[in-house]
Design an enzyme around this catalytic site. Structure first.
Site, mmCIF file in Angstrom:
data_model
loop_
_atom_site.group_PDB
_atom_site.id
_atom_site.type_symbol
_atom_site.label_atom_id
_atom_site.label_comp_id
_atom_site.label_asym_id
_atom_site.label_seq_id
_atom_site.Cartn_x
_atom_site.Cartn_y
_atom_site.Cartn_z
ATOM 1 N N THR A 117 0.823 -1.221 0.000
ATOM 2 C CA THR A 117 0.000 0.000 0.000
ATOM 3 C C THR A 117 0.856 1.270 0.000
ATOM 4 O OG1 THR A 117 -0.087 -0.034 2.425
ATOM 5 C CG2 THR A 117 -1.898 -1.112 1.257
ATOM 6 N N HIS A 156 9.526 2.157 17.977
ATOM 7 C CA HIS A 156 8.790 0.945 17.629
ATOM 8 C C HIS A 156 8.764 -0.010 18.817
ATOM 9 C CE1 HIS A 156 12.236 -1.917 16.567
ATOM 10 N NE2 HIS A 156 12.876 -0.776 16.489
ATOM 11 N N ASP A 188 17.127 -3.566 21.058
ATOM 12 C CA ASP A 188 16.369 -3.078 19.902
ATOM 13 C C ASP A 188 15.016 -3.747 19.867
ATOM 14 O OD1 ASP A 188 15.455 -2.230 17.450
ATOM 15 O OD2 ASP A 188 16.968 -3.296 16.279
ATOM 16 N N GLU A 195 8.172 -2.149 12.766
ATOM 17 C CA GLU A 195 9.296 -1.356 12.259
ATOM 18 C C GLU A 195 10.333 -2.243 11.611
ATOM 19 O OE1 GLU A 195 13.348 0.758 12.834
ATOM 20 O OE2 GLU A 195 12.650 -1.242 13.383
ATOM 21 N N GLU A 196 10.540 -3.435 12.223
ATOM 22 C CA GLU A 196 11.633 -4.295 11.755
ATOM 23 C C GLU A 196 11.420 -4.759 10.314
ATOM 24 O OE1 GLU A 196 14.312 -4.348 13.034
ATOM 25 O OE2 GLU A 196 14.193 -4.226 15.206
ATOM 26 N N GLU A 233 0.927 8.151 6.451
ATOM 27 C CA GLU A 233 0.046 8.117 5.276
ATOM 28 C C GLU A 233 -1.395 8.431 5.667
ATOM 29 O OE1 GLU A 233 2.468 4.849 2.555
ATOM 30 O OE2 GLU A 233 1.077 4.149 4.081
ATOM 31 N N ASP A 266 14.818 4.995 19.475
ATOM 32 C CA ASP A 266 14.645 3.572 19.156
ATOM 33 C C ASP A 266 15.549 2.808 20.120
ATOM 34 O OD1 ASP A 266 14.795 1.031 18.005
ATOM 35 O OD2 ASP A 266 14.825 1.738 15.947
ATOM 36 N N HIS A 315 19.763 -7.921 16.444
ATOM 37 C CA HIS A 315 18.827 -8.758 15.666
ATOM 38 C C HIS A 315 19.067 -10.267 15.844
ATOM 39 C CE1 HIS A 315 17.282 -5.500 12.643
ATOM 40 N NE2 HIS A 315 17.224 -5.095 13.878
#
Lengths: 740, 740
Positions: B258, B368, B378, B416-417, B428, B445, B545
Site C-alpha cells: 500500500t 517501535h 532493539d 518497524e523491523e 500516510e 529507538d 537482531h
C-alpha cells in the site's frame, strides 16, 4: 474627627480603590486583546459598498482598454506601470506594490509573413483568400498593435489538401466522418468552436491524419443565428462576420517550458521541440464570413442535423468542393501558418494591504491584465473593478479609518491568455508560503458578460460568504431586489440542507483560479455578472477574443451605466472584506458535506452496479463521507458555542486554521500524475458528464471495457482508496484538535 | 465643611479611583493573556529530570523483553495492552490512549519447512548443514517463539550451485569477481553484512546471474576480530559464533502493498507478485561459525586484502571448494528458503497529552515496539525509556501540577523491523493533519548502544534544543561533567558560527523518523547513547537482531545500572519538554544556513568544474543560499526583539508557525518520483560520499559520462532549479509575514 468618620473615610476610600481596580481590570479591554478580537465592521462594509462608484469603473475601463495590450507588449507593460502608480498613490494606494517578471514562452504570428488561408486551384492559382485581419468597423480594428487572428502555439507549416467539415473537432466527430467512409488523411478540417478545447481539435484531427485545421465561430453558436452586418456589431452586441476568436491552443496551463518551476531567468527550461501539449498540426481560426464561403461550397453527404449551423446553407461533409460551386471540384485549401515561439518577459503586479491582527493570513484577489486586442470585457472589465475596489480600500487605509484583520493581496496577472501563465508561475514560486497562509483566492476576470444576474463559481466553503454578501447588495435597476434574490431566479438548485438556493458553478481551468484550487488546494471562487440564458444561447459574449471587444462595445451593449460592474465590485468587495475582516473565517466547511453526499449518490447510481460486478465496494467511501459530515457538523457546533462566549483569540485562530486548511487536505500530488497541476481529488477534470468523484469516474470509464484483474481495474481501486484517504484526512482535520 | 476640604475629598477620591483603575488594568494580568504566555518552567523541568528513574527503566526493560515479541505475534499484542494500561493508568496515565491497527504484508519463515543451507556432494548427499537456530546459551534461545534466522521478504526457492565469496555484495564487489574471470551464473554468493543494504546484496547478485545469496556477520566487523566461545556472549558482549542477524531485505519502507496509502483493511493493495523491492533471489543469513566452514574451504584466488576477515583462514573467491578441504571439490551449496508472505494485523499505540494553550500543535515522541526476538536493546531499551518518561509526565498531569503548552503525542509503532511499517502507515493516514500541525518528531529507538556518549541525529533546527538540553544534564558517572561536555569529546566538528560543537548526524532511513522527515518534512531527531569508537569498530552492538539481545545482555554488558538509559531519558525528555512548553519554539532555523553553506561549498568544490564545463551556473544557488541566510538572520533578530518586549500571543504564534513550517518548505513530491517517499530536497539519499545537495549530486554522477544535451544533463539542470526554488521558498517563509 470621630472614629466613625475615619472608618467611613477608610471604607469609602477602599471602596473607591476597589471600584477602580474592578473597572480597570474588567471594563477596559487590554490593548492586545481587544485588537485580537477585531471583527468585520458592518458600517465600514456598508460605507465601502456606497463608495464603489460605477462611473469610476467606467473611467478605469476606458483607460485600460484604450490600446490593445497583448501579453508582454509595450502597452501591457504600460498597464503594469499604471497599476503600480495607482497602488502606490499616497492618497488611495496600498501598503506596498511590486511588479515581478517571469521569462515565459509565448507564441505570435509573424509580422513579415502573415498567416494565410486560401483556396487553391489544381494548377496552383489562388482562387480565394480568407481575411487576414478583421474589418475595421469602428476605427479600432486597423491599428498596428491589433494582433491578427491566430491560434497561439499552433506550429508553423503550410499544409494543403481537400477540405472536410468536422463539426466541433471532437474525437467522436472524426470517428463519425471515418465511419462515413471519408478519407481524412491529408485533408484540411474545418471545425467550429465549442464542444471541446481549442487545442483538442487539432490533436483529434492529427490522430486521423488530417494535415491542417481551421476553426470558426458559427453564428448559431454565438449570435443566436444572426449573421448579417446590420444585425451585428456595431449595430448590436453580436459578432460581425469578420470577427475571429483568438486563443491559446496549448493543452496545459502555465509556462510551457517550466512546468512546476517558476519561469525565472535561471530556471531549467524544457527543449521547446520536446514540449508536449502544443497542437500537432498547423491550425488557424477564421471568421464566419470566410467559413461560409468554404463550408457552403463543400460537396459530399449532408452533415448530421446536430452539425448544421446558421450560415444559410446545407453543411456538407466534403472532402473537397462541389462541382457547381465557386471553386473547381478538385481545388484544395492551403493553410499557411508562420507562428513563432518567443521567450518574453511578462509581469505580475502585486499590491499588499498588511493585516492588523493576522498579517500572515492572506486573502488574495486577482485578475489578469493581458488581453488579445483591446480586451474591454476580457479582462479589463475585471481590472476596472479591481482598481475601483483597491482605490476605495486604499483610501480608507491611507486615512487611517480601516486596516483589515488579515492581509489582502491584490494581483494583476500577466499572460493569462496564453494559458494562465502569470498566476501559475506565481503559485510555483510561492508554493509553500501560499499553502501555509492563503485563506482564499477571489478571481474576477471578465466581470460583466451581460447584465442579467450574478454568476459565481467556487468550492463549497465559499458558497455561504457569497450568499451573505449578495443578500446585502441591491441588484442593479430592480427596485431593491437583492443580488441574491435576482440570482436565484436564474441559477438555482434544491439543496437538501437549505432548500432552494442559487447554484454555484464548479471551477474548471477557465481563468487564473485554476492553479490556486487545483495545484495549491486554496478555496477559490470566480465572480461575474452574466446572461439571461432564456434570451441568448451564445457560447460566450459574441466579441470574445476579437478586435471588437472594445470600450464602446461595453459602454453601449454590455453594461450601459456600468451598474452591473458596480454590482460585481460590491459583491466581490464584500466577499473580500468578510474574508479578510471577520473574526471567524466565513468559510462554511460543512457545505462540502453536501457536495460529497451528492457525488457519492451519483457514484452509487452511475457506477454502483459496475463496481459491484467487479467486487469493488463503495462502503468505505460511504463511511468516509459520513465521517466527514459528522466532523463538519460537530465543528459547526463548536464555532457556534465559541461565538456565544467571549472568544479567545488563540482558540479562534486554531479554529480558523482548521477552516482554512480543509481545502488543502483534498490535495494529493500523486493521485493524477499525468494531469499536470491537478492534485485536488474532488475537482480534477472529469471525462464523463455525471458530477461525481473525478478520479473514480475516470478510472471506471477507462476500465469499463477491460477484464477484472487488469491494471485498469486496479487503478479504479487505487482511485477509490485515494479518495477515501483524502476524505478521512479531511474529517481528521475538522475534528477537535486536542484529540490529535 | 470648607470647600477646600470638599475639593480635597473629591480630588483624593478621584485619585484613589484612578489608582485603582490603573492597578486593575495594568497590574492584574487578564486570565487568557497570562495563560497564553505559558512558557517552559525550569523548576518543573528539573523536577522531571530528577524523577526519571534508572531502576524503573530497568524494570520496564525486564518486562518488555521477557518474551520474544516479533511484529504481529501474540506477545507483540500483549505489549500493546501493556502500553494501553500504562497510558490509561489513573495515577500516571495520559489524557487518552488508543491502539490503531493496520493490515500489512509481513514475511515469515515456514514453521513446517525450516530454511536450510547445506553443502551437497555431486551425488546429492548432504555433507554439511548450517545451524537452523542459534545455540541455546542462556535458556532464552530455544523457545518456540524465537523466530529462526531468515531474510524477511526473500523469496522462497531452492537454488544450488558452486559457492563464491563476494565480500559485501556491492555492485563493485561483483564487478571485481567478474573482472577476475569468475563465472557467477548459477552460483551461490556468500557475502558479509556491511557496505550496502541487506536487500541490495541480492539485487546486485541477481544482476550477475547468481542463484542464491548467503549473508553472515564477520567477527572482524562486529567483534573486533574475536570469535571464540569464551570471548563472546555470555562471557562478553560479543556475538557468539552461532548468532545470526535477522532483518528486512525489502528495499523501500512502509507496507509493501500500500505505498502512499494507509494499510486499512479496505485499502487498495498491489498484487504481491508485482511488488518491486523484494530480493529477486533466495537469500538466507547464517552465523560466522557456519560461514567459516564454507569460506575456509573455498578454492580459487585469494580475495583482496580488504575482503579478508577474522575467521582465521585466507578467504578465497571460489567458485567451489578446494580439493583438499572438508568437501569434494565439485560439491555445491544448496540454499532452501521457504519464507511466506502473510497479511497480518499490526498496531500502533498512541498516547496523548492535550496542550493547555495550543492543543493543535503536536510534539511527537515515538519508538517501535516490535523486535526480532527478545529485542532488549532493539527496541525495548527505547520503549523502557518511553514508558518512564510518560509515567513521570503522566503523574504530573494527573496531579494537576503541569500541562504542556502544546500537545504531546507518544507513539509505539508496530512492524518497524519489517520496514518502518507502523510509522509509515501513520504518516500516510494523517498526512494532512501532521503537515499542518506537527512541531517535531523525536525518535528514541535503541536508547543505549553502549554507555560512552550521547549520539544525536537530526535536521539542523533541532541542534540547538538538543544542545540546550544536554548542557543541563550530568553525564553518568563522570563527576558532574555534562552530557554535552562528554559528547563533544567523542563527536565534534568546527562550526563556522559556534566554534567547536558536538556534531549532529544526519537522518537516513534507519528508524521510524524516516517517514516524518522524508515524506512529511517534519523536523526530526534520533537520540541514543553509544560507543567509544576508539574502543570498538563494531558495525553495531554485536547481538543486534539475534536471540542473544536479551535483558541479561543489557543488564550485564550494555548498561549495568542503567545510568545511560537514564541519561537518554533525561535528554530526550528535556528536548520534549522544551519543544512542547517553550513560548517560542526552540527550533533554530538559522542553523540550516550553516548546512546549506557547507553543502554549497561542497558542490562548488566537487561539481563546480564539471558544471562549468557544461555551462551550468551555480550562481542562482549561491544567491538562494544567501537569501536564506539573510532571511534567517533577520528572523532571529525579530525573535530577540519580541522576547525582550512583552510578547503578544498571536505574534508569537505567527512566528512559531514560520519556525515550524520551515522544514516543510524543503519538500517537493515531484523532485524524485522514483525514490519512494523521499521528498525532502536536502536529505534524499545520495549515491556519492560528499555531503552536498543530493538531487544535484546524484544527477551529476548519472550525467558524468553522457554528452551535453542528453536528458541526463537536463536532469542536472532540473534538479538545480528544484533546489533553488525550494531554498527561495524557504527564505520566503522566513521573511516578515506582512510583506507577503
Amino acid at each position: 474627627m470621630k472614629w466613625v468618620n475615619v472608618l467611613g473615610g477608610i471604607v469609602g476610600a477602599a471602596a473607591l480603590l476597589g471600584l477602580g481596580i474592578i473597572l480597570g481590570h474588567f471594563a477596559i479591554p487590554k490593548g492586545t486583546n481587544s485588537q485580537h478580537l477585531q471583527d468585520l465592521d458592518l458600517e465600514i462594509l456598508e460605507s465601502i459598498m456606497q463608495q464603489l462608484d460605477a462611473s469610476r469603473i467606467r473611467e478605469n475601463l476606458r483607460e485600460l482598454s484604450r490600446e490593445p495590450h497583448l501579453a508582454s507588449s509595450p502597452q501591457d507593460e504600460a498597464l503594469v506601470q499604471l497599476l503600480l502608480q495607482r497602488w502606490r498613490d499616497p492618497e488611495s494606494g496600498l501598503d506596498s506594490a511590486e511588479a515581478s517578471t517571469y521569462e515565459v514562452l509565448l507564441s505570435f504570428p509573424s509580422r513579415e509573413q502573415p498567416n494565410r488561408v486560401a483556396v487553391v486551384s489544381p494548377t496552383g492559382n489562388v482562387l480565394f483568400s480568407c481575411r487576414q485581419s478583421e474589418q475595421n468597423l469602428t476605427g479600432e480594428q486597423g491599428g498596428p498593435d491589433v494582433v491578427p487572428p491566430y491560434a497561439a502555439y499552433a506550429p508553423p507549416g503550410t499544409p494543403q489538401g481537400l477540405l472536410v467539415y468536422a463539426n466541433q473537432g471532437t474525437e467522436e466527430d472524426f470517428m463519425k466522418l471515418q465511419a462515413q467512409g471519408i478519407k481524412l488523411e491529408g485533408t484540411i478540417a474545418l471545425t467550429r468552436y465549442g464542444g471541446t478545447g481549442r487545442g483538442a481539435k487539432a490533436v483529434n484531427a492529427a490522430k486521423h491524419g488530417v494535415a491542417g485545421v481551421l476553426v470558426y465561430t458559427d453564428p448559431a453558436d454565438i449570435n443566436d443565428g444572426q449573421s448579417s452586418t446590420n444585425e451585428t456589431f456595431p449595430n448590436s452586441w453580436r459578432l460581425p462576420p469578420s470577427g475571429v476568436e483568438r486563443g491559446s491552443y496549448y493543452e496545459y496551463f502555465g509556462d510551457p517550458l517550466t512546468p512546476y518551476l517558476p519561469a525565472n531567468p535561471s530556471s531549467f527550461r524544457l527543449d521547446p521541440d520536446t514540449v508536449s501539449g502544443f497542437p500537432p498540426i498547423p491550425t488557424q481560426p477564421i471568421g464566419f464570413e470566410d467559413a461560409k464561403i468554404l463550408l457552403c461550397n463543400l460537396q459530399g453527404a449532408s452533415a448530421p442535423a446536430a452539425w448544421q449551423g446558421a450560415l444559410g446553407c446545407d453543411y456538407k461533409l466534403g472532402p473537397g468542393f462541389q462541382p457547381n460551386g465557386d471553386f473547381p471540384a478538385d481545388s484544395q485549401v492551403n493553410v499557411s501558418v508562420y507562428n513563432r515561439l518567443e521567450l518574453r518577459n511578462s509581469s505580475n503586479v502585486l499590491g499588499i494591504i498588511r493585516g492588523a491582527v493576522e498579517p500572515d493570513r492572506y486573502v488574495l484577489y486577482g485578475n489578469h491584465r493581458d488581453s488579445w486586442v483591446h480586451g474591454a470585457v476580457d479582462p479589463s472589465s475585471g481590472t476596472a473593478v479591481l482598481l475601483e475596489l483597491s482605490r476605495v480600500l486604499g483610501t480608507l487605509l491611507k486615512k487611517g479609518t480601516w486596516r483589515p484583520r488579515r492581509s489582502i493581496v491584490f494581483a494583476s496577472w500577466g499572460a493569462e491568455e496564453f494559458g494562465l501563465i502569470g498566476s501559475t508561475e506565481f503559485t510555483e514560486e510561492f508554493f509553500s508560503k501560499l499553502q501555509e497562509r492563503a485563506v482564499a483566492y477571489i478571481n474576477v476576470d471578465i466581470s460583466v458578460f451581460a447584465n442579467a444576474t450574478l454568476r459565481a463559481q467556487g468550492t463549497p466553503p465559499v458558497q455561504s460568504v457569497i450568499f451573505a454578501a449578495s443578500k446585502q447588495i441591491p441588484a442593479p435597476s430592480l427596485g431593491g431586489l437583492s443580488i441574491y434574490d435576482n440570482w436565484i431566479r436564474y441559477f438555482n438548485r434544491s439543496s437538501p440542507v437549505y432548500g432552494l438556493v442559487p447554484s454555484l458553478g464548479s471551477l474548471g481551468a477557465g481563468s487564473d483560479y485554476a492553479p490556486f484550487i487545483h495545484f495549491l488546494g486554496i478555496s477559490s471562487m470566480d465572480i461575474a455578472y452574466t446572461y439571461d440564458r432564456s434570451k441568448t444561447s451564445a457560447r460566450i459574449y459574441p466579441t470574445y477574443h476579437t478586435a471588437f471587444d472594445t470600450f464602446g462595445y461595453v459602454d453601449k451593449f454590455v453594461d450601459p451605466g456600468f451598474s452591473s460592474h458596480q454590482a460585481v465590485a460590491r459583491t466581490a468587495g464584500s466577499v473580500l472584506l468578510r474574508l479578510s475582516d471577520s473574526l471567524f473565517l466565513p468559510l462554511n466547511v460543512s457545505d462540502y458535506g453536501e457536495t460529497l453526499r451528492s457525488f457519492l449518490q451519483a457514484a452509487q447510481q452511475n457506477l454502483g452496479v459496475l463496481l459491484e460486478q467487479h467486487s469493488i465496494s463503495l462502503v468505505p467511501l460511504v463511511t468516509a463521507v459520513e465521517k466527514f459530515e459528522g466532523a463538519a457538523g460537530a465543528l459547526d457546533q463548536r464555532i457556534s458555542a465559541l461565538q456565544k462566549a467571549t472568544p479567545d483569540p488563540l482558540q479562534v485562530r486554531m479554529l480558523n486554521d482548521q477552516l482554512m486548511l480543509l481545502e488543502r487536505t483534498f490535495l494529493n500530488p500523486r493521485a493524477f500524475p499525468e494531469e499536470r497541476y491537478y492534485s485536488h481529488v474532488l475537482w480534477a477534470p472529469r471525462t464523463g458528464s455525471v458530477a461525481t468523484f473525478p478520479g473514480l469516474a475516470n478510472a471506471c470509464s477507462r476500465a469499463m471495457n477491460t477484464s477484472l484483474g487488469s491494471p485498469a481495474w486496479a487503478e479504479v481501486q487505487r482511485q477509490l482508496s485515494i479518495l477515501v484517504v483524502a476524505l478521512e484526512g479531511a474529517a481528521a482535520t475538522l475534528r477537535p484538535v486536542a484529540d490529535f
